[in-house]
Design an enzyme around this catalytic site. Structure first.
Site, PDB file in Angstrom:
ATOM      1  N   GLY A  16       0.821  -1.214   0.000  1.00  0.00           N
ATOM      2  CA  GLY A  16       0.000   0.000   0.000  1.00  0.00           C
ATOM      3  C   GLY A  16       0.851   1.259   0.000  1.00  0.00           C
ATOM      4  N   ASP A  42      -6.018 -11.899   4.648  1.00  0.00           N
ATOM      5  CA  ASP A  42      -7.026 -11.216   3.848  1.00  0.00           C
ATOM      6  C   ASP A  42      -8.028 -10.588   4.828  1.00  0.00           C
ATOM      7  OD1 ASP A  42      -9.160 -10.480   2.293  1.00  0.00           O
ATOM      8  OD2 ASP A  42      -9.205 -12.325   1.112  1.00  0.00           O
ATOM      9  N   TYR A  67     -10.505  -0.039  -0.085  1.00  0.00           N
ATOM     10  CA  TYR A  67     -10.884  -0.013  -1.505  1.00  0.00           C
ATOM     11  C   TYR A  67     -10.689   1.437  -1.912  1.00  0.00           C
ATOM     12  CZ  TYR A  67     -13.440  -0.750  -5.815  1.00  0.00           C
ATOM     13  OH  TYR A  67     -13.774  -0.848  -7.144  1.00  0.00           O
ATOM     14  N   THR A  68      -9.645   1.722  -2.736  1.00  0.00           N
ATOM     15  CA  THR A  68      -9.235   3.107  -2.943  1.00  0.00           C
ATOM     16  C   THR A  68      -9.487   3.628  -4.361  1.00  0.00           C
ATOM     17  OG1 THR A  68      -6.985   2.321  -3.365  1.00  0.00           O
ATOM     18  CG2 THR A  68      -7.481   3.025  -1.126  1.00  0.00           C
ATOM     19  N   THR A 107     -10.937   9.455   5.067  1.00  0.00           N
ATOM     20  CA  THR A 107     -10.650  10.340   3.928  1.00  0.00           C
ATOM     21  C   THR A 107     -11.411  11.664   3.978  1.00  0.00           C
ATOM     22  OG1 THR A 107     -10.939  10.495   1.529  1.00  0.00           O
ATOM     23  CG2 THR A 107     -12.449   9.062   2.663  1.00  0.00           C
ATOM     24  N   ASP A 108     -10.850  12.666   3.308  1.00  0.00           N
ATOM     25  CA  ASP A 108     -11.543  13.949   3.122  1.00  0.00           C
ATOM     26  C   ASP A 108     -12.799  13.766   2.262  1.00  0.00           C
ATOM     27  OD1 ASP A 108      -9.769  13.240   1.023  1.00  0.00           O
ATOM     28  OD2 ASP A 108      -9.794  15.289   0.235  1.00  0.00           O
ATOM     29  N   TYR A 131     -17.343   5.702  -2.915  1.00  0.00           N
ATOM     30  CA  TYR A 131     -16.121   5.595  -2.109  1.00  0.00           C
ATOM     31  C   TYR A 131     -16.279   6.355  -0.785  1.00  0.00           C
ATOM     32  CZ  TYR A 131     -11.336   6.610  -0.573  1.00  0.00           C
ATOM     33  OH  TYR A 131     -10.189   6.771   0.183  1.00  0.00           O
ATOM     34  N   LYS A 135     -16.461   4.873   3.038  1.00  0.00           N
ATOM     35  CA  LYS A 135     -15.487   5.229   4.075  1.00  0.00           C
ATOM     36  C   LYS A 135     -16.210   5.811   5.296  1.00  0.00           C
ATOM     37  CE  LYS A 135     -11.519   5.114   3.878  1.00  0.00           C
ATOM     38  NZ  LYS A 135     -10.572   4.029   4.254  1.00  0.00           N
ATOM     39  N   TRP A 157      -5.449  13.241  -0.368  1.00  0.00           N
ATOM     40  CA  TRP A 157      -4.588  13.533  -1.528  1.00  0.00           C
ATOM     41  C   TRP A 157      -3.160  13.018  -1.316  1.00  0.00           C
ATOM     42  CZ3 TRP A 157      -5.553  18.739  -4.479  1.00  0.00           C
ATOM     43  CH2 TRP A 157      -6.927  18.930  -4.633  1.00  0.00           C
TER      44      TRP A 157
HETATM   45  N1  NAP Z   1      -4.676   7.489  -1.651  1.00  0.00           N
HETATM   46  C1  NAP Z   1      -5.259   8.577  -1.182  1.00  0.00           C
HETATM   47  O1  NAP Z   1      -5.129   9.664  -1.741  1.00  0.00           O
HETATM   48  C2  NAP Z   1      -6.085   8.496   0.090  1.00  0.00           C
HETATM   49  C3  NAP Z   1      -6.723   9.671   0.523  1.00  0.00           C
HETATM   50  C4  NAP Z   1      -7.472   9.638   1.691  1.00  0.00           C
HETATM   51  C5  NAP Z   1      -7.576   8.464   2.419  1.00  0.00           C
HETATM   52  N2  NAP Z   1      -6.958   7.336   1.980  1.00  0.00           N
HETATM   53  C6  NAP Z   1      -7.120   6.114   2.782  1.00  0.00           C
HETATM   54  O2  NAP Z   1      -5.851   5.693   3.251  1.00  0.00           O
HETATM   55  C7  NAP Z   1      -5.807   4.275   3.318  1.00  0.00           C
HETATM   56  C8  NAP Z   1      -4.607   3.771   2.532  1.00  0.00           C
HETATM   57  O3  NAP Z   1      -4.744   4.224   1.190  1.00  0.00           O
HETATM   58  P1  NAP Z   1      -3.623   3.931   0.096  1.00  0.00           P
HETATM   59  O4  NAP Z   1      -3.768   4.948  -0.968  1.00  0.00           O
HETATM   60  O5  NAP Z   1      -2.324   3.702   0.754  1.00  0.00           O
HETATM   61  O6  NAP Z   1      -4.168   2.546  -0.485  1.00  0.00           O
HETATM   62  P2  NAP Z   1      -3.531   1.589  -1.582  1.00  0.00           P
HETATM   63  O7  NAP Z   1      -2.197   2.091  -2.028  1.00  0.00           O
HETATM   64  O8  NAP Z   1      -4.606   1.330  -2.580  1.00  0.00           O
HETATM   65  O9  NAP Z   1      -3.267   0.284  -0.726  1.00  0.00           O
HETATM   66  C9  NAP Z   1      -4.317  -0.478  -0.210  1.00  0.00           C
HETATM   67  C10 NAP Z   1      -3.702  -1.694   0.419  1.00  0.00           C
HETATM   68  O10 NAP Z   1      -4.765  -2.551   0.871  1.00  0.00           O
HETATM   69  C11 NAP Z   1      -4.440  -3.870   0.489  1.00  0.00           C
HETATM   70  N3  NAP Z   1      -5.656  -4.685   0.421  1.00  0.00           N
HETATM   71  C12 NAP Z   1      -6.731  -4.510  -0.395  1.00  0.00           C
HETATM   72  N4  NAP Z   1      -7.642  -5.474  -0.167  1.00  0.00           N
HETATM   73  C13 NAP Z   1      -7.117  -6.266   0.806  1.00  0.00           C
HETATM   74  C14 NAP Z   1      -7.579  -7.434   1.463  1.00  0.00           C
HETATM   75  N5  NAP Z   1      -8.762  -7.963   1.179  1.00  0.00           N
HETATM   76  N6  NAP Z   1      -6.803  -7.979   2.439  1.00  0.00           N
HETATM   77  C15 NAP Z   1      -5.595  -7.458   2.736  1.00  0.00           C
HETATM   78  N7  NAP Z   1      -5.098  -6.354   2.141  1.00  0.00           N
HETATM   79  C16 NAP Z   1      -5.860  -5.774   1.184  1.00  0.00           C
HETATM   80  C17 NAP Z   1      -3.790  -3.694  -0.868  1.00  0.00           C
HETATM   81  O11 NAP Z   1      -3.117  -4.860  -1.252  1.00  0.00           O
HETATM   82  P3  NAP Z   1      -2.865  -5.144  -2.831  1.00  0.00           P
HETATM   83  O12 NAP Z   1      -1.672  -4.319  -3.222  1.00  0.00           O
HETATM   84  O13 NAP Z   1      -2.582  -6.609  -2.844  1.00  0.00           O
HETATM   85  O14 NAP Z   1      -4.121  -4.774  -3.556  1.00  0.00           O
HETATM   86  C18 NAP Z   1      -2.862  -2.523  -0.565  1.00  0.00           C
HETATM   87  O15 NAP Z   1      -1.697  -2.950   0.101  1.00  0.00           O
HETATM   88  C19 NAP Z   1      -7.149   3.779   2.787  1.00  0.00           C
HETATM   89  O16 NAP Z   1      -7.999   3.546   3.886  1.00  0.00           O
HETATM   90  C20 NAP Z   1      -7.673   4.956   1.994  1.00  0.00           C
HETATM   91  O17 NAP Z   1      -9.086   4.978   1.953  1.00  0.00           O
HETATM   92  C21 NAP Z   1      -6.210   7.323   0.834  1.00  0.00           C
END
Ligand code: NAP
Length: 291
Positions: A16, A42, A67-68, A107-108, A131, A135, A157
């Protein structure tokens, strides 16, 4: 909590975007992080998580899974709600059984974006995408469960090393295009994952629980973020602003979702550095770009 020697399970920590930065920050703080992939456990199968916890006996459970894919979620609401809505309270229940703290990220996008001043922890979520609603569902589930050692951190972001992200995509496009257009009527708080991770450690060291907003300081539009990144990297590319209507997407995104960081600063005594400074570190340091 004391970080030195703490055993920390980081779900999503292996692949992630945020999870990898958390793994690094926990290690730097003297803890023993266990970065977990979905093959280790999982999260949709709570039994597999429970078995891992029984075997490894961590002192802290961190959920950086989710789920992003914001647009895809509009077509896959069941998957989004399972991972973002149902999983967090299930994980908190497992943490509660072991009496260890639980950290979760939101998330925002739980906000509808109609405000024009930064969103505080007291503003009511009112999401406008699958999404965001999923959340918010996860947050509600955690609040309903009421496990008192739960820390929910809303972030926004994200950019940083280890996985593709908006900034990296823009820099890739700037390599092959002389001109790019990026929307300038969505404003938010860009966040560098190593800073989010380090500041998560600061909250944990203060034994913070409940809901916190966390990002880098300052605000900008996607155009502002893209343009600054392209300039920092010294790319020969012009980035022009366009309205959201120029790029119709499946999911509706808030036009304003800046997070108010005052509660974080009151709790830790820290003001996160500005997004421009963090972006410079990412582009010039992590990516090794720049003139
Ligand atoms: N990205 C943003 O801009 C953002 C903004 C606000 C909040 N957030 C929040 O921050 C958190 C992290 O976001 P991120 O961007 O770092 O996410 P990401 O890069 O999409 O990573 C998600 C992680 O979850 C794992 N995953 C998905 N389904 C799974 C399952 N069933 N069992 C175990 N692991 C699983 C994925 O593994 P795989 O690699 O194998 O799929 C990946 O390691 C999330 O809660 C997201 O909603 C993100």
């Amino acid at each position: 909590m004391r970080m030195e020697g703490a055993r920390i399970a980081v779900l999503g920590g292996r692949t992630g975007l945020l999870g990898q930065a958390l793994t690094t920050a926990f290690g730097r703080a003297g803890a023993l992080p266990f970065p977990l992939s979905r093959r280790d456990c999982d999260v949709l199968d709570p039994l597999s998580v429970e078995q891992w916890l029984d075997k490894n006996d961590p002192d802290l459970l961190v959920n950086a899974t989710g789920y992003t894919q914001v647009d895809l979620a509009e077509d896959e609401p069941d998957q989004a709600f399972a991972l973002n809505g149902s999983v967090p309270p299930l994980l908190a229940t497992l943490a509660a059984r072991r009496a260890i703290p639980f950290v979760h990220y939101s998330t925002d996008f739980v906000f509808n974006g109609r405000k024009r001043t930064p969103y505080t922890e007291y503003d009511e979520p009112n999401a406008v995408s699958v999404y965001g609603i999923s959340k918010a569902d996860g947050e509600r589930g955690l609040l309903k469960l009421g496990y008192e050692r739960t820390l929910i951190i809303r972030i926004s972001w994200l950019f940083g090393p280890g996985r593709t992200n908006f900034v990296k995509k823009i820099l890739g496009l700037a390599d092959v295009h002389r001109k790019l257009t990026v929307v300038n009527d969505q404003v938010g708080s860009p966040s560098y994952t190593p800073d989010i991770a380090e500041n998560t450690v600061k909250l944990l060291e203060k034994d913070a629980t409940g809901l916190f907003h966390l990002a880098n300081s300052g605000e900008t539009s996607w155009h502002g973020l893209a343009n600054t990144a392209v300039n920092l990297a010294g790319k020969d590319c012009t980035v022009s602003p366009v309205p959201t209507t120029a790029y119709p997407t499946k999911a509706f995104r808030p036009s304003y979702s800046v997070l108010d960081l005052a509660k974080f600063t009151r709790t830790t005594g820290i003001t996160p550095r500005r997004w421009e400074d963090a972006l410079r570190q990412y582009v010039l340091g992590d990516l090794g770009l720049g003139a």
